[in-house]
Design a protein around this motif. Structure first.
Motif, PDB file in Angstrom:
ATOM      1  N   GLU A  49       0.818  -1.213   0.000  1.00 35.70           N
ATOM      2  CA  GLU A  49       0.000   0.000   0.000  1.00 35.70           C
ATOM      3  C   GLU A  49       0.852   1.264   0.000  1.00 35.70           C
ATOM      4  N   LYS A  50       2.068   1.155   0.498  1.00 38.05           N
ATOM      5  CA  LYS A  50       2.947   2.325   0.577  1.00 38.05           C
ATOM      6  C   LYS A  50       3.766   2.540  -0.698  1.00 38.05           C
ATOM      7  N   ILE A  51       3.700   1.578  -1.609  1.00 41.64           N
ATOM      8  CA  ILE A  51       4.496   1.684  -2.834  1.00 41.64           C
ATOM      9  C   ILE A  51       3.689   2.412  -3.904  1.00 41.64           C
ATOM     10  N   GLU A  52       4.252   3.462  -4.446  1.00 38.67           N
ATOM     11  CA  GLU A  52       3.576   4.250  -5.478  1.00 38.67           C
ATOM     12  C   GLU A  52       4.019   3.781  -6.858  1.00 38.67           C
ATOM     13  N   ILE A  53       3.060   3.609  -7.739  1.00 33.41           N
ATOM     14  CA  ILE A  53       3.326   3.183  -9.120  1.00 33.41           C
ATOM     15  C   ILE A  53       2.949   4.332 -10.040  1.00 33.41           C
ATOM     16  N   ASP A  54       3.945   4.858 -10.791  1.00 30.27           N
ATOM     17  CA  ASP A  54       3.617   5.980 -11.688  1.00 30.27           C
ATOM     18  C   ASP A  54       2.996   5.450 -12.978  1.00 30.27           C
ATOM     19  N   GLN A  55       2.482   6.356 -13.769  1.00 28.32           N
ATOM     20  CA  GLN A  55       1.718   5.989 -14.962  1.00 28.32           C
ATOM     21  C   GLN A  55       2.585   5.275 -15.998  1.00 28.32           C
ATOM     22  N   GLU A  56       3.839   5.660 -16.076  1.00 29.71           N
ATOM     23  CA  GLU A  56       4.738   5.023 -17.041  1.00 29.71           C
ATOM     24  C   GLU A  56       4.974   3.557 -16.679  1.00 29.71           C
ATOM     25  N   GLU A  57       5.169   3.287 -15.376  1.00 29.63           N
ATOM     26  CA  GLU A  57       5.353   1.904 -14.922  1.00 29.63           C
ATOM     27  C   GLU A  57       4.086   1.092 -15.156  1.00 29.63           C
ATOM     28  N   LEU A  58       2.944   1.730 -14.904  1.00 28.83           N
ATOM     29  CA  LEU A  58       1.668   1.038 -15.080  1.00 28.83           C
ATOM     30  C   LEU A  58       1.458   0.665 -16.540  1.00 28.83           C
ATOM     31  N   GLN A  59       1.774   1.578 -17.453  1.00 26.66           N
ATOM     32  CA  GLN A  59       1.599   1.326 -18.874  1.00 26.66           C
ATOM     33  C   GLN A  59       2.505   0.183 -19.340  1.00 26.66           C
ATOM     34  N   ALA A  60       3.734   0.164 -18.866  1.00 29.82           N
ATOM     35  CA  ALA A  60       4.666  -0.904 -19.244  1.00 29.82           C
ATOM     36  C   ALA A  60       4.181  -2.250 -18.720  1.00 29.82           C
ATOM     37  N   TYR A  61       3.649  -2.254 -17.508  1.00 34.04           N
ATOM     38  CA  TYR A  61       3.153  -3.506 -16.919  1.00 34.04           C
ATOM     39  C   TYR A  61       1.910  -3.987 -17.659  1.00 34.04           C
ATOM     40  N   TYR A  62       1.056  -3.037 -18.058  1.00 34.23           N
ATOM     41  CA  TYR A  62      -0.156  -3.370 -18.811  1.00 34.23           C
ATOM     42  C   TYR A  62       0.206  -4.026 -20.141  1.00 34.23           C
ATOM     43  N   GLN A 115      -6.744  -0.219 -11.220  1.00 31.88           N
ATOM     44  CA  GLN A 115      -6.636  -0.537  -9.793  1.00 31.88           C
ATOM     45  C   GLN A 115      -6.058  -1.934  -9.580  1.00 31.88           C
ATOM     46  N   GLN A 116      -6.524  -2.901 -10.379  1.00 30.32           N
ATOM     47  CA  GLN A 116      -6.035  -4.274 -10.264  1.00 30.32           C
ATOM     48  C   GLN A 116      -4.546  -4.350 -10.584  1.00 30.32           C
ATOM     49  N   LEU A 117      -4.134  -3.695 -11.675  1.00 28.72           N
ATOM     50  CA  LEU A 117      -2.738  -3.774 -12.098  1.00 28.72           C
ATOM     51  C   LEU A 117      -1.816  -3.046 -11.132  1.00 28.72           C
ATOM     52  N   ARG A 118      -2.269  -1.913 -10.601  1.00 28.21           N
ATOM     53  CA  ARG A 118      -1.450  -1.201  -9.609  1.00 28.21           C
ATOM     54  C   ARG A 118      -1.216  -2.085  -8.378  1.00 28.21           C
ATOM     55  N   GLY A 119      -2.295  -2.774  -7.959  1.00 26.77           N
ATOM     56  CA  GLY A 119      -2.162  -3.666  -6.804  1.00 26.77           C
ATOM     57  C   GLY A 119      -1.194  -4.808  -7.065  1.00 26.77           C
ATOM     58  N   GLU A 120      -1.302  -5.415  -8.256  1.00 27.49           N
ATOM     59  CA  GLU A 120      -0.421  -6.527  -8.599  1.00 27.49           C
ATOM     60  C   GLU A 120       1.032  -6.082  -8.643  1.00 27.49           C
ATOM     61  N   LEU A 121       1.266  -4.961  -9.284  1.00 27.35           N
ATOM     62  CA  LEU A 121       2.643  -4.475  -9.442  1.00 27.35           C
ATOM     63  C   LEU A 121       3.226  -4.050  -8.090  1.00 27.35           C
ATOM     64  N   ALA A 122       2.386  -3.433  -7.257  1.00 24.66           N
ATOM     65  CA  ALA A 122       2.861  -3.010  -5.937  1.00 24.66           C
ATOM     66  C   ALA A 122       3.222  -4.225  -5.078  1.00 24.66           C
ATOM     67  N   GLU A 137      -9.872   0.327 -17.186  1.00 16.60           N
ATOM     68  CA  GLU A 137     -10.708  -0.661 -16.506  1.00 16.60           C
ATOM     69  C   GLU A 137      -9.906  -1.510 -15.531  1.00 16.60           C
ATOM     70  N   LEU A 138      -8.618  -1.666 -15.805  1.00 14.99           N
ATOM     71  CA  LEU A 138      -7.795  -2.567 -14.997  1.00 14.99           C
ATOM     72  C   LEU A 138      -6.804  -1.836 -14.112  1.00 14.99           C
TER      73      LEU A 138
END
Length: 616
Positions: A242-255, A372-379, A369-370
């Motif tokens: 919960e304390k780990i922040e995921i920026d938009q660039e990281e989220l896009q790469a993970y997606y 919140q789910q992807l941020r949680g997984e990556l965090a 759509e994903l």
């Protein structure tokens, strides 16, 4: 002296001895050399044959690991080592007795037989072929050498031959199976009249003297156990994530990385399912021959498949993704090309032929759509490594600290408090037996140390300390009198209900009517089975325990229910059907299996009783 030793080590005799040692090491290993001088210690002797300490300790380790893996929350401290060692020794003695019996009967496997069995075991195969590296690694993971494993297989196989022979020889008379089937399928006609607890509640009075007398007679039941108030720190993977922040660039790469997995593939399958029995191979071969001859898969499913629901639709199972079917079924289905039919696939349901009819893939959902789910997984993925690091730091810090304040401040964790923890536990995380046992240990309770860091769940660890200890104490009468009074009222109501029911039964057996007894009206039940729905289970238990009524008079009984008491009149017993069929065949097989198990258990006990066993 050193010079003499050096000269002697260069001599011919010394070279011969060293050469023999090298050869021995290369062939048998160090154990053979050490054992040759000292002998291998044994833990028991069975009919003159030793059970070695090495074998015993290896099996103890394996059994300990097995029991740990069966725990919901594995905790080595929960293992009873003495009991494990006793159980393992008993099992090894029994195994030795059975192995000796098999040998006496001339049952044995050759080295070629062992090789054939090993190479056919799927756990030692890669892509359907035996793989020696996997075999050796698997055997070493068991704590065994290859030779030990082969010998264990040899023993187990011949013992299984005797066990199978005896268990499969179990017989049951057709008359006995039919009689049990008739009893099982029996139905009964009966009447019930209920006497509710509310009907007698006004007759019950519990005095203060009765409450005090009960308290004095049962003082031990009203003792408050010793308790502690505890401070504790919880470290969890979820909290770190919960304390780990995921920026938009990281989220896009993970997606983009996950896009292949996010596009769900579903496959439409049809199958023909047959029973896995002695004739399964022949039946399946017949189906495959008829398929190759051009017959319809759908018609063959209707003719042969024991999955009657899908058989009506030609075996069609509809669309499904991964994680729906049995693992073997799924693996076969997702290896097929569209229109292709698999070979025989064995699962717990039987043996299948599977045809892939269609494949469809859903579009990858938009990142929004994903998100919140992807941020949680990556965090959580990022937190995994940090969790291991912080856990090690917390374990070291808490061990060295005199309190929890320092470790909590150092790692940014919160100190929480739990009150009233007993040796039976408390609210989470003190529902973990290992943590509670540490909390009440001498070091923590009396010496004031922190507990060790205890893993209480999946990626959740806790360290705790005692803040306050309260000894066990007797609860005062005024603190428990309300509970005592309520319990005594329930007890008296039940006694009155039972007396009322017995009086009604006595009147009915004497020929009186319910009206004359003032007991309400009968509720009629016809052809009720043992597990009839809608009838209180206690009533049904009484109904099927009553003696058969005669033609002129019912059998009577009573049953305490949730709402009061029931008086039961059994009017008729209807014989169950015992005609031949699948149910009767299954019951006959089950009874024969039980008989075979009893015979084998008796055979084992006979061998054990007649064996000469000594334990040093």
């Amino acid at each position: 002296m050193l010079q003499d030793m050096r000269e002697n080590s260069q001599g011919t005799i010394a070279k011969i001895i060293i050469g023999l040692l090298i050869v021995s090491l290369s062939i048998w290993g160090m154990d053979a050399i050490v054992g040759g001088f000292s002998g291998e210690p044994e833990v028991a002797t069975v009919n003159g044959e030793d059970i070695t300490e090495r074998e015993f300790l290896r099996v103890v380790q394996m059994e300990s690991q097995r029991r740990l893996s069966s725990m919901e929350q594995p905790d080595p401290a929960m293992l009873d080592e003495d009991q494990i060692r006793a159980d393992v020794l008993d099992s090894l003695i029994q195994e030795q007795v059975l192995t000796q019996d098999a040998s006496a009967q001339g049952l044995a496997l050759s080295d070629a037989d062992i090789d054939a069995l090993i190479t056919q075991m799927p756990q030692f195969q890669v892509d359907g072929q035996f793989n020696r590296d996997r075999f050796v690694a698997s055997v070493r993971n068991l704590g065994m050498g290859v030779g030990e494993f082969r010998e264990a297989m040899r023993k187990q196989y011949v013992v299984n031959q005797i066990r199978s022979g005896i268990m499969q020889s179990g017989l049951v008379a057709d008359a006995n199976a039919s009689q049990l089937m008739r009893i099982q399928n029996q139905t009964r006609n009966f009447r019930v009249v209920q006497v509710p607890a509310s009907a007698v509640a006004d007759e019950v009075e519990v005095t203060d003297a009765e409450v005090e007398a009960f308290y004095q007679d049962n003082k031990d039941a009203f003792r408050q156990p010793e308790q502690v108030d505890a401070a504790y720190i919880t470290l969890s993977l979820g909290a770190l994530a919960e304390k780990i922040e995921i920026d938009q660039e990281e989220l896009q790469a993970y997606y983009e990385q996950r896009s292949g997995d996010l596009a769900r593939e579903e496959r439409r399958a049809s199958h023909i399912l047959i029973e896995d029995g002695a004739d399964a191979g022949q039946t399946m071969a017949t189906i495959q021959e008829r398929l190759e001859a051009g017959e319809s898969f759908e018609e063959l499913a209707k003719e042969f498949s024991i999955d009657t629901v899908s058989a009506k639709d030609g075996g069609d199972l509809g669309f499904a993704g991964r994680g729906v079917y049995d693992e073997a079924f799924e693996e076969a289905l997702f290896a097929l090309d569209q229109g292709q039919v698999s070979g025989p696939v064995k699962t717990g349901f039987g043996v299948h032929l599977i045809r892939l009819d269609d494949v469809r893939r859903s579009e990858v959902p938009a990142i929004e759509e994903l998100e919140q789910q992807l941020r949680g997984e990556l965090a959580r993925e990022r937190a995994q490594e940090k969790y291991a690091e912080v856990r090690a730091e917390l374990a070291d810090s808490a061990y060295a600290a005199d309190d929890l304040a320092g470790p909590a401040e150092e790692l940014g964790l919160e100190i929480r408090e739990a009150r009233g923890v007993t040796k039976d536990g408390g609210q989470a995380p003190f529902d973990h037996a290992g943590l509670v046992r540490q909390l009440f240990s001498e070091d923590v309770l009396e010496s004031g140390y922190n507990t060790e860091l205890i893993d209480v769940g999946d990626s959740v660890s806790v360290v705790a300390r005692v803040r306050e200890y309260r000894e066990a104490q007797q609860l005062a009468l005024e603190d428990v009198q309300d509970n005592i009074r309520a319990n005594l009222e329930v007890r008296k109501i039940r006694e009155i209900l039972e007396e009322r029911a017995e009086a009604i039964v006595a009147g009915l057996e004497a020929g009186e009517s319910l009206d004359a007894l003032g007991a309400g009206e009968w509720e009629q039940f016809e052809d009720q089975e043992r597990n009839a729905a809608g009838v209180d289970a206690q009533i049904m238990q009484t109904v099927f325990s009553l003696a058969r009524p005669n033609e002129e008079k019912a059998s009577y009984g009573t049953a305490i229910t949730r709402s009061g008491v029931a008086v039961i009149a059994l009017d008729a017993v209807n014989e169950g059907d015992a005609e031949g069929g699948v149910d009767l065949d299954q019951l006959r097989s089950f009874m024969a299996s039980l008989e075979g198990q009893r015979e084998y258990a008796a055979y084992q006990q006979f061998l054990r009783d007649t064996a000469e066993v000594s334990r040093p």
